[in-house]
Design a protein around this motif. Structure first.
Motif, mmCIF file in Angstrom:
data_model
loop_
_atom_site.group_PDB
_atom_site.id
_atom_site.type_symbol
_atom_site.label_atom_id
_atom_site.label_comp_id
_atom_site.label_asym_id
_atom_site.label_seq_id
_atom_site.Cartn_x
_atom_site.Cartn_y
_atom_site.Cartn_z
ATOM 1 N N ARG A 6 0.840 -1.191 0.000
ATOM 2 C CA ARG A 6 0.000 0.000 0.000
ATOM 3 C C ARG A 6 0.880 1.248 0.000
ATOM 4 O O ARG A 6 1.915 1.311 0.686
ATOM 5 C CB ARG A 6 -0.903 -0.002 1.238
ATOM 6 C CG ARG A 6 -1.903 -1.162 1.253
ATOM 7 C CD ARG A 6 -3.036 -0.950 0.274
ATOM 8 N NE ARG A 6 -3.859 0.180 0.669
ATOM 9 C CZ ARG A 6 -4.751 0.777 -0.119
ATOM 10 N NH1 ARG A 6 -4.934 0.356 -1.369
ATOM 11 N NH2 ARG A 6 -5.458 1.792 0.311
ATOM 12 N N LEU A 7 0.452 2.251 -0.744
ATOM 13 C CA LEU A 7 1.250 3.467 -0.896
ATOM 14 C C LEU A 7 0.359 4.696 -0.755
ATOM 15 O O LEU A 7 -0.843 4.635 -0.993
ATOM 16 C CB LEU A 7 1.908 3.479 -2.284
ATOM 17 C CG LEU A 7 2.879 2.333 -2.599
ATOM 18 C CD1 LEU A 7 3.185 2.301 -4.089
ATOM 19 C CD2 LEU A 7 4.167 2.490 -1.789
ATOM 20 N N ARG A 8 0.991 5.816 -0.411
ATOM 21 C CA ARG A 8 0.260 7.092 -0.375
ATOM 22 C C ARG A 8 0.954 8.056 -1.329
ATOM 23 O O ARG A 8 2.183 8.100 -1.379
ATOM 24 C CB ARG A 8 0.236 7.656 1.041
ATOM 25 C CG ARG A 8 -0.488 9.010 1.130
ATOM 26 C CD ARG A 8 -0.614 9.539 2.547
ATOM 27 N NE ARG A 8 -1.536 8.734 3.351
ATOM 28 C CZ ARG A 8 -1.184 8.072 4.451
ATOM 29 N NH1 ARG A 8 0.059 8.114 4.901
ATOM 30 N NH2 ARG A 8 -2.084 7.352 5.118
ATOM 31 N N SER A 9 0.151 8.833 -2.071
ATOM 32 C CA SER A 9 0.726 9.748 -3.069
ATOM 33 C C SER A 9 0.959 11.135 -2.498
ATOM 34 O O SER A 9 0.262 11.583 -1.586
ATOM 35 C CB SER A 9 -0.213 9.861 -4.273
ATOM 36 O OG SER A 9 -1.293 10.711 -3.957
ATOM 37 N N ARG A 10 1.990 11.804 -3.042
ATOM 38 C CA ARG A 10 2.135 13.244 -2.876
ATOM 39 C C ARG A 10 2.659 13.814 -4.194
ATOM 40 O O ARG A 10 3.038 13.069 -5.103
ATOM 41 C CB ARG A 10 3.094 13.570 -1.719
ATOM 42 C CG ARG A 10 4.479 13.005 -1.884
ATOM 43 C CD ARG A 10 5.396 13.420 -0.712
ATOM 44 N NE ARG A 10 6.659 12.706 -0.746
ATOM 45 C CZ ARG A 10 7.733 13.067 -1.452
ATOM 46 N NH1 ARG A 10 7.697 14.152 -2.201
ATOM 47 N NH2 ARG A 10 8.837 12.346 -1.419
ATOM 48 N N ILE A 11 2.657 15.129 -4.291
ATOM 49 C CA ILE A 11 3.201 15.777 -5.486
ATOM 50 C C ILE A 11 4.628 16.197 -5.163
ATOM 51 O O ILE A 11 4.883 16.825 -4.131
ATOM 52 C CB ILE A 11 2.378 17.032 -5.861
ATOM 53 C CG1 ILE A 11 0.902 16.667 -6.085
ATOM 54 C CG2 ILE A 11 2.961 17.718 -7.095
ATOM 55 C CD1 ILE A 11 0.630 15.768 -7.261
ATOM 56 N N GLY A 12 5.569 15.824 -6.009
ATOM 57 C CA GLY A 12 6.957 16.202 -5.774
ATOM 58 C C GLY A 12 7.694 16.381 -7.075
ATOM 59 O O GLY A 12 7.147 16.149 -8.157
ATOM 60 N N LYS A 13 8.949 16.814 -6.976
ATOM 61 C CA LYS A 13 9.769 16.987 -8.175
ATOM 62 C C LYS A 13 10.165 15.615 -8.699
ATOM 63 O O LYS A 13 10.689 14.782 -7.967
ATOM 64 C CB LYS A 13 11.028 17.795 -7.834
ATOM 65 C CG LYS A 13 12.011 17.874 -8.988
ATOM 66 C CD LYS A 13 13.287 18.614 -8.610
ATOM 67 C CE LYS A 13 14.348 18.390 -9.674
ATOM 68 N NZ LYS A 13 15.636 19.039 -9.341
ATOM 69 N N VAL A 14 9.910 15.355 -9.979
ATOM 70 C CA VAL A 14 10.252 14.062 -10.555
ATOM 71 C C VAL A 14 11.316 14.166 -11.641
ATOM 72 O O VAL A 14 11.928 13.173 -12.022
ATOM 73 C CB VAL A 14 9.005 13.342 -11.127
ATOM 74 C CG1 VAL A 14 8.067 12.910 -9.992
ATOM 75 C CG2 VAL A 14 8.256 14.219 -12.125
ATOM 76 N N ARG A 15 11.552 15.378 -12.114
ATOM 77 C CA ARG A 15 12.524 15.524 -13.196
ATOM 78 C C ARG A 15 12.854 16.991 -13.363
ATOM 79 O O ARG A 15 12.101 17.861 -12.938
ATOM 80 C CB ARG A 15 11.926 14.970 -14.507
ATOM 81 C CG ARG A 15 12.924 14.881 -15.643
ATOM 82 C CD ARG A 15 12.404 14.044 -16.791
ATOM 83 N NE ARG A 15 13.466 13.817 -17.763
ATOM 84 C CZ ARG A 15 13.377 12.994 -18.784
ATOM 85 N NH1 ARG A 15 12.266 12.319 -18.994
ATOM 86 N NH2 ARG A 15 14.390 12.841 -19.606
#
Ligand SMILES: [Zn+2]
Ligand SMILES: [Zn+2]
Lengths: 394, 112, 394, 112
Positions: free
Chosen positions: D88-97
């Motif tokens: 199970r995972l929880r999402s967040r918004i972050g820098k990916v590139r």
């Protein structure tokens, strides 16, 4: 071969794109699909014309991406590049798909978003069309090749900078009537050539060509739907028949042509298109020619057989190529004013011609309602050219 | 001493051509001898280009097509103040461009 | 539609090119032209498959440049891009040209020179095939997509790293017999997986895929000549008939597929190709599948209908896909060992299949001399796939 | 506060999809509402990639496909030491590139 017809057309606004390349292409395709009233009929294949997505938009496999974006799976998808003639090439491929019986309903969509990079990078990219080690390394650009051609042409046939300006003025006047055109500016001989501010308004790009002798760098997308003639009558009130397609190639390096003022590939492509259509230049009532540079409209009008060699500029002087003349050329504004999203242009020419033959061109409708129209889509600097004849009805 | 720019002479029929082709334009032969493009020629057409590719820092470059006396037409850069169609020119090899930091050599013409 | 045949084939050495992209393409085309003994017969059109020339080789309009380099004017010239499936796409276009009756003699030439840029730039460029904002921005590469696919597949069907290595070992053994192959190394299970040096010999690329699960970055060109069947008998002692071509598309983003372990586009393309050919998978005696990653050879062999879903690795274990097995897969070495000049690969697969059906494959000739062969050319990560069935004779 | 990553909900039939399509995959509608992709989900598959595009300076990145509880599958970067399918995972918004100097934001997942 089966007879093939254009049963729907669509186009975005030309100029600086407000959306991504793919979204533009969806808009144009959607308009064409609506225009064709396809209903539940499936699109069998999508042929996409584009020149620069891998370099300018970080995208490859553009046709597959369009199929995805529009949920057209499992339609076949192909991307075709033939420089500034990519549009007519993709159209030819779609035509072959339907003519052979392999596909029934085909979407042809051209799209280009050049302005995602700056003007210098766009110019550099387009110069990749020149011969790698006999032209490109010298720093020649497409305007440079056009300028070398123009000087020879002008000196041999008495074409002047006034004649070139007349092409620009005519096509800008036509573009003013086309709400989707990129440039909607009225220009005058005084403003761009003879007046005191002319050199500021209209600076040199590559002598003897000035700013207004060259088309703008545009974003834009156009689309059309092809179907076999028998199906066309079901799908469309006003189908337009693909009467003839011709193609010709020539030396890559302009200087290697025995007479570099001859556009042999335009002549061959035109002859083949007329032959296939069973028509002659005298049958044509409207033409969209590839005026990436003003000189090209004049030269192509001769090589296509509308006027004797060296006399295109005289027909222009007499007003014969105006929208109400004997042979209106570029009533849509042409590449000069409508704009030149490079890989899309050929599709957009065929969309414009279809509108004229259907009588749907609105303010820039050629008043004679011609039965047959003609296009030249000019690849590289004339080393790969496609000419098309379209006819009203099926 | 810069490397020559070469035209190709067909071993089979002697036809000279430039730039290179895989098949001879006259006889479809595939064997060629290199022939240096050098000497004098006549200016066929020219342009002064003010909109340049990324790699240039000059304001403009002058380009021309030259009919060489040795038999082929070529594109080259003109090191000439006021070019005129029909003028006589002499070729040399010089730097014509910089691509990704490397100098590219090519044909440069001066008035005779 | 007219029946169409392959009447000549040619190919360069694969690996790091000794020549320019265009010169490689001339070599392959020349070999195909010689093989077809065209004599004075003109080539009507040239269809070029390439993915990266605009980005990696500073060239656009590649097909026009090839026509020029080979003095084939005024032949029509088109450049087709469909990522790693560009080759089969160009072949399909050539087929449509001949089948429709528009052209008689067509040259199809694939060429790619990836190694003009470094490996990182090549990887980045190929990743332009992924979905622009749902995949690409996360830094996923094609090996990354293949790895996501492989883990799911392995967990669901009991495929192990040993099975993947068996594909590599088989294809490298085949490649040793093909003097034009890029990689000619014998590899062993101990050397790449079970031995003490395995992790050095065979490091992770994108877990669970290792170095030997991925094809190399290759330069290379292949070419073939198409003609209508009636003409084929004149031109060629051993023509090979184009029996079936099928194509399918799928969602661009791999994660959007309802079951991402299904390669729906492979299944659809294969079914269409078999349907057109009037044949079934049981009729096929040799296949060239798109093993850009070892897992793909297994998955494609199932989706094409050769083995039930989830059982391809068992057939592999039993040796059925070896060169002397029931269905030899990739006797040429496949993309794994022959190499993967991206845009060229589809043409090269069809050249290899033609050689097998003619009995001209030399040391890697399938001993049964099959009558029917099959290819899968896999575009993007399976969002645009073309399958082809070729048959001996016309 | 970073901009959301959004799925599209068809105004006509309610079908949720990601990434964006021009026509609704269910009903061919063309009007959609944005729905933030957020919350929890289950890891479908993952990879640790050691060969990266030009823009990265890390040794590897970890990527996964996640079935979100809110209804769509997505690709994201995993900020997880030892990923396991089904976790199970929880999402967040972050820098990916980083592309040409600009930070690109996207979905980043952590273990719950
Ligand atoms: Zn010769
Ligand atoms: Zn809906």
């Amino acid at each position: 071969m089966r007879d093939v017809a254009i049963v729907g057309v669509g186009s975005t606004q030309f100029g600086r794109a407000q959306w991504s390349l793919l979204k533009m292409m969806c808009e144009a395709s959607h308009e064409a699909i609506q225009d064709a009233s396809l209903g539940d009929r499936k699109i069998d294949a999508v042929f996409v014309a584009n020149m620069g997505s891998a370099r300018n938009n970080r995208m490859a496999g553009l046709a597959s991406a369009l199929v995805d974006r529009m949920n057209l799976y499992p339609a076949a998808a192909e991307t075709i590049e033939n420089g500034p003639a990519s549009g007519a090439s993709a159209f030819k491929m779609g035509f072959l798909g339907v003519a052979s019986g392999f596909y029934d309903v085909v979407l042809v969509c051209g799209g280009e978003r050049m302005r995602e990079v700056n003007n210098l990078e766009a110019t550099e990219f387009v110069s990749f069309l020149s011969h790698r080690y006999a032209e490109y390394v010298y720093g020649v650009t497409l305007p440079g090749l056009a300028a070398l051609f123009a000087r020879m042409y002008m000196e041999r046939y008495g074409v002047t900078n006034e004649h070139l300006a007349m092409v620009a003025i005519k096509n800008h006047a036509n573009g003013l009537l086309n709400r989707k055109a990129h440039i909607r500016d009225s220009i005058t001989m005084e403003g761009i050539l003879t007046g005191p501010d002319a050199i500021n308004n209209n600076p040199w790009v590559s002598e003897p060509l000035r700013f207004y002798d060259c088309c703008p760098v545009s974003d834009g997308s156009s689309a059309l739907i092809l179907a076999p003639a028998n199906l066309a009558k079901e799908l469309c009130r006003k189908p337009v028949r693909v009467a003839g397609i011709g193609q010709g190639t020539d030396t890559h390096a302009v200087h290697e042509r025995p007479d570099p003022t001859e556009l042999t590939a335009v002549r061959i492509a035109s002859q083949k298109a007329f032959h296939m259509a069973g028509l002659t230049p005298q049958d044509i009532g409207v033409a969209e020619l590839h005026d990436a540079f003003t000189i090209l409209e004049i030269a192509e009008s001769e090589e296509a057989g509308f006027f004797p060699k060296g006399e295109g500029h005289k027909a222009l002087e007499r007003g014969e190529t105006q929208i109400n003349g004997r042979l209106p050329i570029n009533p849509s504004g042409g590449l000069k004013a409508r704009g030149h999203p490079v890989g899309n242009t050929g599709v957009s020419q065929l969309v414009e011609l279809s509108l004229q033959l259907r009588g749907d061109a609105g303010k820039y409708q050629v008043p004679s309602r011609p039965k047959h129209g003609f296009t030249v889509n000019f690849g590289g600097f004339g080393n790969n050219v496609i000419a098309t004849v379209l006819s009203e009805g099926v | 001493m810069a490397r020559n720019i070469e035209a190709a002479k067909c071993v089979q029929c002697g036809k000279l051509h430039y730039p290179t082709h895989f098949y001879c334009p006259s006889c479809k032969g595939t064997k060629f001898q290199g022939v240096a493009i050098e000497g004098e020629g006549t200016l066929v057409t020219w342009t002064r280009s003010h909109v340049l590719p990324l790699d240039y820092s000059t304001m403009y470059i002058t380009l021309g097509i030259v009919q060489m006396d040795m038999g082929v037409k070529v594109m080259g850069q003109l090191d000439v103040g006021t070019p005129q169609t029909g003028m006589r020119l002499r070729s040399r090899i010089g730097k014509v461009r910089e691509i990704q930091g490397s100098d590219i050599k090519g044909l440069v013409f001066t008035a005779i």
